[in-house]
Structure formats: C-alpha cells, structure tokens
Design a protein around this motif. Sequence first.
Motif, PDB file in Angstrom:
ATOM      1  N   VAL A  81       0.857  -1.178   0.000  1.00 53.82           N
ATOM      2  CA  VAL A  81       0.000   0.000   0.000  1.00 53.82           C
ATOM      3  C   VAL A  81       0.898   1.234   0.000  1.00 53.82           C
ATOM      4  O   VAL A  81       1.719   1.414   0.895  1.00 53.82           O
ATOM      5  N   LYS A  82       0.735   2.064  -1.030  1.00 53.54           N
ATOM      6  CA  LYS A  82       1.569   3.255  -1.163  1.00 53.54           C
ATOM      7  C   LYS A  82       1.142   4.308  -0.148  1.00 53.54           C
ATOM      8  O   LYS A  82      -0.027   4.388   0.247  1.00 53.54           O
ATOM      9  N   LYS A 103     -19.417  -3.587   8.203  1.00 52.12           N
ATOM     10  CA  LYS A 103     -18.500  -4.556   7.598  1.00 52.12           C
ATOM     11  C   LYS A 103     -18.145  -4.080   6.200  1.00 52.12           C
ATOM     12  O   LYS A 103     -18.935  -3.423   5.541  1.00 52.12           O
ATOM     13  N   GLU A 104     -16.940  -4.438   5.771  1.00 52.81           N
ATOM     14  CA  GLU A 104     -16.493  -4.087   4.427  1.00 52.81           C
ATOM     15  C   GLU A 104     -15.777  -5.260   3.774  1.00 52.81           C
ATOM     16  O   GLU A 104     -15.227  -6.130   4.454  1.00 52.81           O
ATOM     17  N   VAL A 105     -15.789  -5.230   2.447  1.00 56.65           N
ATOM     18  CA  VAL A 105     -15.061  -6.203   1.641  1.00 56.65           C
ATOM     19  C   VAL A 105     -13.968  -5.454   0.889  1.00 56.65           C
ATOM     20  O   VAL A 105     -14.234  -4.417   0.286  1.00 56.65           O
ATOM     21  N   ALA A 106     -12.758  -5.969   0.946  1.00 58.58           N
ATOM     22  CA  ALA A 106     -11.644  -5.424   0.165  1.00 58.58           C
ATOM     23  C   ALA A 106     -11.516  -6.302  -1.073  1.00 58.58           C
ATOM     24  O   ALA A 106     -11.188  -7.483  -0.972  1.00 58.58           O
ATOM     25  N   GLU A 107     -11.800  -5.723  -2.241  1.00 57.69           N
ATOM     26  CA  GLU A 107     -11.776  -6.459  -3.502  1.00 57.69           C
ATOM     27  C   GLU A 107     -10.478  -6.154  -4.245  1.00 57.69           C
ATOM     28  O   GLU A 107     -10.257  -5.024  -4.662  1.00 57.69           O
ATOM     29  N   GLY A 108      -9.634  -7.173  -4.403  1.00 61.72           N
ATOM     30  CA  GLY A 108      -8.359  -7.013  -5.079  1.00 61.72           C
ATOM     31  C   GLY A 108      -8.473  -7.227  -6.576  1.00 61.72           C
ATOM     32  O   GLY A 108      -9.138  -8.164  -7.025  1.00 61.72           O
ATOM     33  N   HIS A 109      -7.835  -6.346  -7.347  1.00 58.38           N
ATOM     34  CA  HIS A 109      -7.871  -6.407  -8.810  1.00 58.38           C
ATOM     35  C   HIS A 109      -6.461  -6.224  -9.372  1.00 58.38           C
ATOM     36  O   HIS A 109      -5.597  -5.644  -8.726  1.00 58.38           O
ATOM     37  N   VAL A 130      -4.450  -4.575   2.514  1.00 62.48           N
ATOM     38  CA  VAL A 130      -5.321  -3.492   2.972  1.00 62.48           C
ATOM     39  C   VAL A 130      -6.039  -3.905   4.252  1.00 62.48           C
ATOM     40  O   VAL A 130      -6.094  -3.150   5.223  1.00 62.48           O
ATOM     41  N   VAL A 131      -6.565  -5.132   4.274  1.00 59.48           N
ATOM     42  CA  VAL A 131      -7.264  -5.633   5.460  1.00 59.48           C
ATOM     43  C   VAL A 131      -6.320  -5.660   6.658  1.00 59.48           C
ATOM     44  O   VAL A 131      -6.685  -5.227   7.766  1.00 59.48           O
ATOM     45  N   LYS A 132      -5.116  -6.131   6.457  1.00 58.85           N
ATOM     46  CA  LYS A 132      -4.146  -6.223   7.556  1.00 58.85           C
ATOM     47  C   LYS A 132      -3.859  -4.837   8.133  1.00 58.85           C
ATOM     48  O   LYS A 132      -3.805  -4.670   9.355  1.00 58.85           O
ATOM     49  N   GLN A 133      -3.683  -3.846   7.276  1.00 61.10           N
ATOM     50  CA  GLN A 133      -3.429  -2.491   7.771  1.00 61.10           C
ATOM     51  C   GLN A 133      -4.622  -1.960   8.548  1.00 61.10           C
ATOM     52  O   GLN A 133      -4.464  -1.306   9.581  1.00 61.10           O
ATOM     53  N   ASN A 167      -6.476  -0.247 -13.235  1.00 68.41           N
ATOM     54  CA  ASN A 167      -6.972  -1.591 -12.936  1.00 68.41           C
ATOM     55  C   ASN A 167      -6.223  -2.262 -11.780  1.00 68.41           C
ATOM     56  O   ASN A 167      -6.744  -3.203 -11.181  1.00 68.41           O
ATOM     57  N   ARG A 168      -5.040  -1.787 -11.449  1.00 77.39           N
ATOM     58  CA  ARG A 168      -4.267  -2.340 -10.314  1.00 77.39           C
ATOM     59  C   ARG A 168      -4.759  -1.673  -9.042  1.00 77.39           C
ATOM     60  O   ARG A 168      -4.251  -0.631  -8.639  1.00 77.39           O
ATOM     61  N   ARG A 169      -5.743  -2.287  -8.379  1.00 75.32           N
ATOM     62  CA  ARG A 169      -6.418  -1.592  -7.293  1.00 75.32           C
ATOM     63  C   ARG A 169      -7.053  -2.543  -6.295  1.00 75.32           C
ATOM     64  O   ARG A 169      -7.209  -3.733  -6.550  1.00 75.32           O
ATOM     65  N   VAL A 170      -7.426  -1.965  -5.151  1.00 74.92           N
ATOM     66  CA  VAL A 170      -8.331  -2.603  -4.194  1.00 74.92           C
ATOM     67  C   VAL A 170      -9.484  -1.634  -4.010  1.00 74.92           C
ATOM     68  O   VAL A 170      -9.265  -0.447  -3.792  1.00 74.92           O
ATOM     69  N   GLU A 171     -10.696  -2.144  -4.150  1.00 76.20           N
ATOM     70  CA  GLU A 171     -11.891  -1.344  -3.906  1.00 76.20           C
ATOM     71  C   GLU A 171     -12.501  -1.782  -2.587  1.00 76.20           C
ATOM     72  O   GLU A 171     -12.647  -2.983  -2.334  1.00 76.20           O
ATOM     73  N   LEU A 172     -12.858  -0.828  -1.764  1.00 79.28           N
ATOM     74  CA  LEU A 172     -13.496  -1.117  -0.478  1.00 79.28           C
ATOM     75  C   LEU A 172     -15.008  -0.919  -0.645  1.00 79.28           C
ATOM     76  O   LEU A 172     -15.462   0.133  -1.052  1.00 79.28           O
ATOM     77  N   ARG A 173     -15.751  -1.976  -0.349  1.00 82.74           N
ATOM     78  CA  ARG A 173     -17.212  -1.959  -0.493  1.00 82.74           C
ATOM     79  C   ARG A 173     -17.872  -2.298   0.825  1.00 82.74           C
ATOM     80  O   ARG A 173     -17.416  -3.187   1.537  1.00 82.74           O
ATOM     81  N   SER A 174     -18.976  -1.600   1.122  1.00 82.39           N
ATOM     82  CA  SER A 174     -19.740  -1.925   2.318  1.00 82.39           C
ATOM     83  C   SER A 174     -20.431  -3.270   2.108  1.00 82.39           C
ATOM     84  O   SER A 174     -20.879  -3.583   1.021  1.00 82.39           O
ATOM     85  N   LYS A 175     -20.503  -4.011   3.168  1.00 81.95           N
ATOM     86  CA  LYS A 175     -21.092  -5.357   3.077  1.00 81.95           C
ATOM     87  C   LYS A 175     -22.467  -5.358   3.687  1.00 81.95           C
ATOM     88  O   LYS A 175     -22.759  -4.702   4.648  1.00 81.95           O
TER      89      LYS A 175
END
Length: 175
Positions: A81-82, A103-109, A130-133, A167-175
Amino acid sequence: MKKNAGKLWLALAGAALLGGCASGVKLDAPAPVETRATSNAPPADTSGQSTVGTIDQTGGKSISASNLDRVIYFDFDSYVVKDEFRSIVEAHAAMLKADKSKKEVAEGHTDERGGSEYNLALGQKRAEAVVKQMVLLGAVDGQLEAVSYGKERPAVQGSDEAAWAKNRRVELRSK
C-alpha cells in the motif's frame, strides 16, 4: 629501496591510525545531562488518571462509508500500500472501529497482464494487505473480508499504462 618505501608506508599508516584513535573524550565517565527548571510546567497529577487529551479526527462529523474514497491503487506487480493511499485505509479503519456493526469487503484487482492464477493470487495479496493495515489500525478482523477478482473485472478497458494503472487496485465496499 622498495623495501624501505614499504616500511615507511607501513609506519605512516600505523601513525595515522594511532593518531585517529587518540581523543580527549573519556569513555568511562557518564555523559553529562543538562537540567532546567521550567516555570510553565503543568501541575503534577497525582490521581493516576491520564491528563492527555483526545483529538477528534472527524471534525465533529460522523464517519460514513458514503463520504470516503474507496479505491487504493498499486504499482505493477506489487501489493504494498503506497503512502499516498494510506489516508483512505486509515479513514475506513476509523469508521469500522467507531461502529463495530459495519463490515467491508476489500476487492483485489490486477491489470490484464499475467496469467489468471497469478493475477488471482496478486489480487488476493493486495486485498489482504489493505485488510491487515485496517486491523492494525483498530478495525476488527471479523468486520473485513478480502477477495480477489484478478483481471476479471477491469475498471477501464485498454492495453496501455494508463488503463493498467487504473486496474491495479483494491476497492473497499460496504457489506
């Protein structure tokens, strides 16, 4: 002559070494510590309670997922994570920490380059980073899920660096 020149060089090198080691600093004595009396020091608290104040980082506003940035971008072939996206991670962690029911989902792309298996693994590593941080910042592990879509869900179409970077990303979405 060469033999004498070698001895002379050795003698000069030894003298320089010994001269460099000579110092007036005594290593056995403890270092002096300067003490000053301060006149504006706060009164001592003997109650055992902390006198450190808290800071409201939200500016008095409640933290809501709807007003937070949700995308963290990554360098090519990296899941680090930059620094420029750390504030997004911190904001989401603070929101989750403040409301344990969220709750959230971290979607890796990933971008389109590389094989499917490799990209699924890289996307998973990005999401887990991202989740670990966020967990280290106070979110509870049970509030978060890390999933990977690899290269299957591009944000933009294209085969150039601009498209790959999006496209190199993580999107955080509410669950």
